[in-house]
Design a protein around this motif. Structure first.
Motif, PDB file in Angstrom:
ATOM      1  N   GLN A  87       0.828  -1.208   0.000  1.00  0.00           N
ATOM      2  CA  GLN A  87       0.000   0.000   0.000  1.00  0.00           C
ATOM      3  C   GLN A  87       0.866   1.262   0.000  1.00  0.00           C
ATOM      4  N   THR A  88       1.940   1.225   0.796  1.00  0.00           N
ATOM      5  CA  THR A  88       2.823   2.392   0.858  1.00  0.00           C
ATOM      6  C   THR A  88       3.508   2.625  -0.478  1.00  0.00           C
TER       7      THR A  88
ATOM      8  N   GLN B  35       1.137   4.191  -2.803  1.00  0.00           N
ATOM      9  CA  GLN B  35       0.897   5.573  -2.405  1.00  0.00           C
ATOM     10  C   GLN B  35       2.053   6.469  -2.827  1.00  0.00           C
TER      11      GLN B  35
ATOM     12  N   CYS C 205       6.259  10.830   3.583  1.00  0.00           N
ATOM     13  CA  CYS C 205       5.227   9.790   3.556  1.00  0.00           C
ATOM     14  C   CYS C 205       5.732   8.506   4.205  1.00  0.00           C
TER      15      CYS C 205
END
Length: 278
Positions: A23-24, A27, A69
């Motif tokens: 997911q990271t 993203q 992030c």
């Protein structure tokens, strides 16, 4: 989703943990693409770093955004990037994971109007390449490696079946970084293949992983130039090592050989080795 025939490599992990990292990575790719889109059509000036390579404000903007992030989602992980070096994990905590970032691989291409540049994002697990992504905003193209599979957006990818050096398509970004000995090895290799081309940076590895070229040979690279790419090539079915066939790590000398099949990789290694044995 159609599964590739890539081989599972690297360190085992809990599925839920892997999904969170996946997911990271997604993203981060979206973030890099968004930043580039916000500057579409803008001309960037560049300056030269100590090694004479160019850097722009876009390189720095992307890397800082990606670092922020990562730090928010994985505070224990260390981060190493081309422009801002190493940042260790949160004080008093440790992780086996390290993020490797090249915010703009192919800055020379970028500042001269070529679309063959991109952002490289990788994760090492206990020092071994684990996950990786190539985000190419100008081409609207994105490649990932997750778990045992390599994908282009949502489609599995596969290297070509080429196993004959005389039929191979060879790419390298530039011969400028080759030493005289390395140039001798490359010349021998380039004369042995069907066709070879200069230019490409990270695009060359994307082409290899999707079956559009068969060999990529480079020298003078830094870890951020190749570590994020290793899982993609391997999980798409290819081989990627240094020029002696050794596993690529943060301590590798920067000579990279990627091939579509093990058989082709072996032939290319043998051809390059002649320069060192002669």
């Amino acid at each position: 989703m159609r599964r590739s025939h890539g081989r599972a490599r690297g360190v085992k992990f809990e599925r839920r943990d892997g999904q969170y990292y996946e997911q990271t990575v997604r993203q981060l790719c979206e973030l890099a693409r968004s930043i580039c889109s916000s500057h579409a059509g803008q001309s960037f000036q560049f300056v030269r770093k100590e090694d004479r390579s160019p850097v722009t404000e876009l390189d720095r903007e992307i890397e800082l955004a990606l670092r922020a992030c990562i730090n928010s989602r994985h505070p224990d992980d260390s981060i190493i990037g081309e422009e801002f070096g190493l940042l260790e994990g949160a004080q008093g905590r440790s992780s086996a994971r390290r993020w490797v970032i090249d915010p703009l691989d192919g800055t020379k291409a970028f500042v001269t109007g070529s679309p063959l540049w991109g952002t490289l994002i990788g994760v090492l697990n206990d020092g071994k390449p684990w996950l990786g992504a190539i985000e190419m905003p100008a081409l609207h193209r994105r490649l990932f490696s997750f778990d045992i599979e390599a994908v282009r957006e949502d489609d599995s990818i596969r290297t070509s079946p080429c196993s004959d050096l005389t039929a191979a398509r060879l790419c390298t970004t530039t011969p400028d970084k080759f030493t005289s000995v390395e140039q001798s090895g490359f010349d021998r290799l380039s004369k042995s293949v069907a066709v070879h081309r200069y230019g490409g940076d990270c695009f060359n590895y994307a082409a290899l992983a999707t079956g559009q070229c068969d060999l990529v040979v480079e020298a003078g690279l830094a870890p951020h130039d190749f570590l994020p790419i290793v899982p993609i090539v391997q999980q798409a079915g290819g081989e990627m090592t240094d020029w002696q066939g050794q596993v690529l790590t943060e301590n590798s000398a920067g000579k990279v050989l990627a091939a579509s099949t093990p058989a082709l990789h072996f032939q290319a290694l043998q051809t390059l080795a002649v320069a060192y044995d002669g």
